[in-house]
Design a protein around this motif. Structure first.
Motif, PDB file in Angstrom:
ATOM      1  N   GLU A   1     -60.919  22.621 -11.179  1.00 24.03           N
ATOM      2  CA  GLU A   1     -60.380  21.868 -12.301  1.00 24.03           C
ATOM      3  C   GLU A   1     -60.939  22.425 -13.601  1.00 24.03           C
ATOM      4  OE1 GLU A   1     -61.402  17.767 -11.805  1.00 24.03           O
ATOM      5  OE2 GLU A   1     -59.719  17.393 -10.458  1.00 24.03           O
ATOM      6  N   TYR A   2     -60.053  22.601 -14.574  1.00 26.02           N
ATOM      7  CA  TYR A   2     -60.440  23.054 -15.896  1.00 26.02           C
ATOM      8  C   TYR A   2     -59.845  22.070 -16.896  1.00 26.02           C
ATOM      9  CZ  TYR A   2     -61.236  27.384 -13.319  1.00 26.02           C
ATOM     10  OH  TYR A   2     -61.669  28.309 -12.413  1.00 26.02           O
ATOM     11  N   PHE A   3     -60.553  21.849 -17.994  1.00 22.77           N
ATOM     12  CA  PHE A   3     -60.063  20.953 -19.025  1.00 22.77           C
ATOM     13  C   PHE A   3     -59.835  21.743 -20.306  1.00 22.77           C
ATOM     14  CE2 PHE A   3     -62.078  18.224 -15.996  1.00 22.77           C
ATOM     15  CZ  PHE A   3     -61.214  17.156 -15.931  1.00 22.77           C
ATOM     16  N   ALA A   4     -58.711  21.493 -20.938  1.00 20.89           N
ATOM     17  CA  ALA A   4     -58.364  22.184 -22.176  1.00 20.89           C
ATOM     18  C   ALA A   4     -58.189  21.150 -23.267  1.00 20.89           C
ATOM     19  CB  ALA A   4     -57.088  22.992 -21.997  1.00 20.89           C
ATOM     20  N   PHE A   5     -58.736  21.431 -24.428  1.00 19.23           N
ATOM     21  CA  PHE A   5     -58.637  20.522 -25.567  1.00 19.23           C
ATOM     22  C   PHE A   5     -57.417  20.835 -26.407  1.00 19.23           C
ATOM     23  CE2 PHE A   5     -59.900  20.354 -30.146  1.00 19.23           C
ATOM     24  CZ  PHE A   5     -59.594  19.027 -30.336  1.00 19.23           C
ATOM     25  N   ASN A   6     -57.159  22.073 -26.638  1.00 18.70           N
ATOM     26  CA  ASN A   6     -56.086  22.463 -27.537  1.00 18.70           C
ATOM     27  C   ASN A   6     -54.988  23.211 -26.795  1.00 18.70           C
ATOM     28  OD1 ASN A   6     -55.049  22.507 -30.212  1.00 18.70           O
ATOM     29  ND2 ASN A   6     -55.622  24.661 -30.371  1.00 18.70           N
ATOM     30  N   GLU A   7     -55.395  24.197 -26.026  1.00 21.24           N
ATOM     31  CA  GLU A   7     -54.416  24.972 -25.272  1.00 21.24           C
ATOM     32  C   GLU A   7     -55.116  25.735 -24.167  1.00 21.24           C
ATOM     33  OE1 GLU A   7     -53.016  27.117 -28.577  1.00 21.24           O
ATOM     34  OE2 GLU A   7     -54.430  28.766 -28.359  1.00 21.24           O
ATOM     35  N   VAL A   8     -54.341  26.140 -23.185  1.00 22.94           N
ATOM     36  CA  VAL A   8     -54.864  26.950 -22.099  1.00 22.94           C
ATOM     37  C   VAL A   8     -53.820  28.012 -21.779  1.00 22.94           C
ATOM     38  CG1 VAL A   8     -53.972  25.437 -20.275  1.00 22.94           C
ATOM     39  CG2 VAL A   8     -55.901  26.929 -19.786  1.00 22.94           C
ATOM     40  N   MET A   9     -54.291  29.222 -21.505  1.00 22.34           N
ATOM     41  CA  MET A   9     -53.383  30.295 -21.125  1.00 22.34           C
ATOM     42  C   MET A   9     -53.713  30.727 -19.713  1.00 22.34           C
ATOM     43  SD  MET A   9     -52.904  34.120 -22.508  1.00 22.34           S
ATOM     44  CE  MET A   9     -52.541  35.235 -21.192  1.00 22.34           C
ATOM     45  N   ILE A  10     -52.690  30.808 -18.900  1.00 21.34           N
ATOM     46  CA  ILE A  10     -52.842  31.304 -17.541  1.00 21.34           C
ATOM     47  C   ILE A  10     -52.024  32.582 -17.469  1.00 21.34           C
ATOM     48  CG2 ILE A  10     -52.449  30.842 -15.097  1.00 21.34           C
ATOM     49  CD1 ILE A  10     -52.569  27.839 -15.816  1.00 21.34           C
ATOM     50  N   GLY A  11     -52.667  33.674 -17.109  1.00 25.47           N
ATOM     51  CA  GLY A  11     -51.937  34.933 -17.077  1.00 25.47           C
ATOM     52  C   GLY A  11     -52.634  35.972 -16.247  1.00 25.47           C
ATOM     53  N   GLY A  12     -51.884  36.977 -15.871  1.00 26.29           N
ATOM     54  CA  GLY A  12     -52.421  38.115 -15.151  1.00 26.29           C
ATOM     55  C   GLY A  12     -52.609  39.271 -16.111  1.00 26.29           C
ATOM     56  N   ASP A  13     -52.903  40.434 -15.564  1.00 27.78           N
ATOM     57  CA  ASP A  13     -52.955  41.585 -16.450  1.00 27.78           C
ATOM     58  C   ASP A  13     -51.522  41.972 -16.816  1.00 27.78           C
ATOM     59  OD1 ASP A  13     -51.833  43.220 -14.436  1.00 27.78           O
ATOM     60  OD2 ASP A  13     -53.811  43.716 -13.651  1.00 27.78           O
ATOM     61  N   MET A  14     -51.357  42.736 -17.815  1.00 28.25           N
ATOM     62  CA  MET A  14     -50.023  43.013 -18.354  1.00 28.25           C
ATOM     63  C   MET A  14     -49.173  43.896 -17.437  1.00 28.25           C
ATOM     64  SD  MET A  14     -50.049  41.100 -20.873  1.00 28.25           S
ATOM     65  CE  MET A  14     -48.546  41.495 -21.718  1.00 28.25           C
ATOM     66  N   SER A  15     -49.780  44.480 -16.389  1.00 28.07           N
ATOM     67  CA  SER A  15     -49.017  45.373 -15.518  1.00 28.07           C
ATOM     68  C   SER A  15     -48.398  44.657 -14.323  1.00 28.07           C
ATOM     69  CB  SER A  15     -49.926  46.508 -15.030  1.00 28.07           C
ATOM     70  OG  SER A  15     -50.954  45.968 -14.219  1.00 28.07           O
ATOM     71  N   SER A  16     -48.660  43.363 -14.180  1.00 31.78           N
ATOM     72  CA  SER A  16     -48.131  42.667 -13.012  1.00 31.78           C
ATOM     73  C   SER A  16     -47.557  41.304 -13.409  1.00 31.78           C
ATOM     74  CB  SER A  16     -49.235  42.478 -11.964  1.00 31.78           C
ATOM     75  OG  SER A  16     -50.260  41.657 -12.486  1.00 31.78           O
ATOM     76  N   TRP A  17     -46.760  40.751 -12.531  1.00 36.32           N
ATOM     77  CA  TRP A  17     -46.184  39.425 -12.719  1.00 36.32           C
ATOM     78  C   TRP A  17     -47.009  38.422 -11.941  1.00 36.32           C
ATOM     79  CZ3 TRP A  17     -42.069  38.391 -15.856  1.00 36.32           C
ATOM     80  CH2 TRP A  17     -41.362  39.482 -16.328  1.00 36.32           C
ATOM     81  N   ILE A  18     -46.997  37.188 -12.404  1.00 37.08           N
ATOM     82  CA  ILE A  18     -47.660  36.121 -11.662  1.00 37.08           C
ATOM     83  C   ILE A  18     -46.634  35.046 -11.339  1.00 37.08           C
ATOM     84  CG2 ILE A  18     -49.935  36.547 -12.673  1.00 37.08           C
ATOM     85  CD1 ILE A  18     -49.484  34.126 -14.470  1.00 37.08           C
ATOM     86  N   ASN A  19     -46.901  34.279 -10.302  1.00 33.26           N
ATOM     87  CA  ASN A  19     -46.068  33.143  -9.917  1.00 33.26           C
ATOM     88  C   ASN A  19     -46.870  31.874 -10.154  1.00 33.26           C
ATOM     89  OD1 ASN A  19     -43.876  34.722  -8.883  1.00 33.26           O
ATOM     90  ND2 ASN A  19     -45.157  35.162  -7.089  1.00 33.26           N
TER      91      ASN A  19
END
Length: 161
Positions: free
Chosen positions: A119-137
């Motif tokens: 569990e993670y808590f975000a106050f303003n925003e959170v970004m979930i991402g992979g490296d730019m060379s791959s796609w994530i689901n």
């Protein structure tokens, strides 16, 4: 929900001290310590408020570090923009410490993100991402109506502050 609450005075403020990184921050901290040290406490469990000096990033760090105490946080701007902070002018700081000061408190919600059984808590925003060379689901679920699967480079979620 916005609300106003009357306080008799501002005793027992806890100063979230992350050090000062610029002259403005140092000046504000010295001003508070020299004029209002009797209002401060070193014990956050005895505090009625948490006071932080810095920019929006400092406020976000303070929220994360002290959220478990469920205390209002007063941010004093010593950063560049300070969009979410109060004025760092000495006369405005003096108003905070006056008897009968009526702060305008805006409760801000934390966003909970569950990722890989953590569990993670975000106050303003959170970004979930992979490296730019791959796609994530991503599978998205919430207590609101937005649910679904997303394929892409990442996603940014923002709280409605």
């Amino acid at each position: 929900m916005n609300f106003i609450k009357q306080f008799n005075n501002f005793e027992n403020l806890f100063l979230a001290d992350y050090g000062c990184y610029n002259e403005k921050c140092t000046s504000i901290k010295e001003y508070i310590l020299s004029n209002y040290s009797d209002c401060l406490t070193d014990d956050v469990t005895k505090a009625k408020f948490v006071l932080c000096i810095g920019g929006d990033g400092t406020l976000i760090k303070t929220v994360h570090d002290y959220k478990q105490h469920n205390l209002p946080i007063i941010g004093i701007n010593a950063g560049t923009v300070g969009f979410m902070m109060n004025s760092g002018k000495f006369e405005e700081i003096d108003k905070i410490f006056q008897k009968g000061f009526e702060p305008y408190l805006i409760p801000l919600d934390l966003m909970k993100v569950e990722l890989n059984n953590n569990e993670y808590f975000a106050f303003n925003e959170v970004m979930i991402g992979g490296d730019m060379s791959s796609w994530i689901n991503l599978s998205i679920s919430s207590s609101y109506e937005l649910n679904g699967d997303v394929k892409g480079g990442g996603m940014i979620f923002s709280t409605a502050q």
